[in-house]
Structure formats: structure tokens, C-alpha cells
Enzyme design. Sequence first.
Site, mmCIF file in Angstrom:
data_model
loop_
_atom_site.group_PDB
_atom_site.id
_atom_site.type_symbol
_atom_site.label_atom_id
_atom_site.label_comp_id
_atom_site.label_asym_id
_atom_site.label_seq_id
_atom_site.Cartn_x
_atom_site.Cartn_y
_atom_site.Cartn_z
ATOM 1 C CD GLU A 1 -8.882 1.695 3.976
ATOM 2 O OE1 GLU A 1 -10.030 1.661 3.737
ATOM 3 O OE2 GLU A 1 -7.965 0.846 3.840
ATOM 4 C CG LEU B 1 -1.992 -1.118 1.206
ATOM 5 C CD1 LEU B 1 -2.847 -1.001 2.733
ATOM 6 C CD2 LEU B 1 -2.871 -0.824 0.101
#
Length: 182
Positions: free
Chosen positions: A29, A22
Site C-alpha cells: 500500500e 498508520l
Amino acid sequence: MKKFSLIVAVCSNGGIGIKGDLPWRLRSELRHFARMTKRVADPGKRNAIIMGRKTYFGIPEGRRPLPDRLNVVLTRDPASNTYPEGVLVCTSLEDALAKIQDLVENIWIIGGSAVYKEAMESRHCHRIYLTEILAPFECDAFFPEIGKEFRLVGNDADLAEEVQEENGVRFQYKIYEKKDID
């Protein structure tokens, strides 16, 4: 056949990943992802998460397979890698959906780009749970364009509508629903 949803975080330039990871670090999140993909109405059931091979191997080794969910990996060449017991390996999305129908409560598509694209085109696709990261990041993997067959709908009651912020990064939860699904 059971409908499924996609869950994804996308930055303002359409990116979802870089070098198998990521591009951002947002603990809230990640907690949102875990909560959404684990939540079941029937405590005797679990959910499935369907992902491509690169997405599976992008998960840190000590954290895969992701716990409390049936991990399903899509690959054209199942014999090219070894997977731990309990990980279901399939050669297509349709094959995976057929195999897990009666085994799980909910089905989530978690990436990567090609799997998202195929899933969005499927008549079994219901929703896209999208975390919109309100900044650009350097990425080498991108989310497909959300077409006119999807419409923005209101968030679920337990999903914040307002912009969130963590580590100086602003983001917002959105839900898109596919129109005219059978």
C-alpha cells in the site's frame, strides 16, 4: 485552476491514523501511494503533495520531506515550526493551490482529516483514490464521510480491482469521482 485528487487508506471503522502514525503495516500500500503520487506524464515535471502540519511531522524524520514531489504543508501558524528548504508552507488550501499551479503536473492531497474534509468540499476536487482496509483498527484520526457528490467509478487500468492481502490484512483499491465538477 488545476484540479486535484485525494489519496487515502481507510479502515472499516473510518480510521486513517493513530498517534500520528498508520495503524497498519502494508508495504504494498505504501508502494501504491508512492507510485501514484510520483507518476507524471512529463518527465520534466513533478507532482505536489499537500498535507497538514501533523501529517508532515507524522512522516518519520529520516523520510521527510517525501522525495521526488513538492511537499506542501498547510498550517495556521507557519512560524511555529521550521521546515527544510524546498518544503512550501502555506496557510490555506486555496493559497497553496494558487502558488503551485504552474509548478507541478498533478496535485495530491495526502491528509490529515481536516485537510481531507476541506479538499473534498473544494470545487477543484476531482477524485478520491481510496484504499479500503477491510478490517477495523484502533484509530484517533478519521476520514470524512464520502458524500453523495462522489460516485464510485472503475479503477484505472493499472490499479487492481480485486481484493489484495498482505500480513493477513485484506484491502481493495477504489476510486470515487466528484460529480458535476466544472
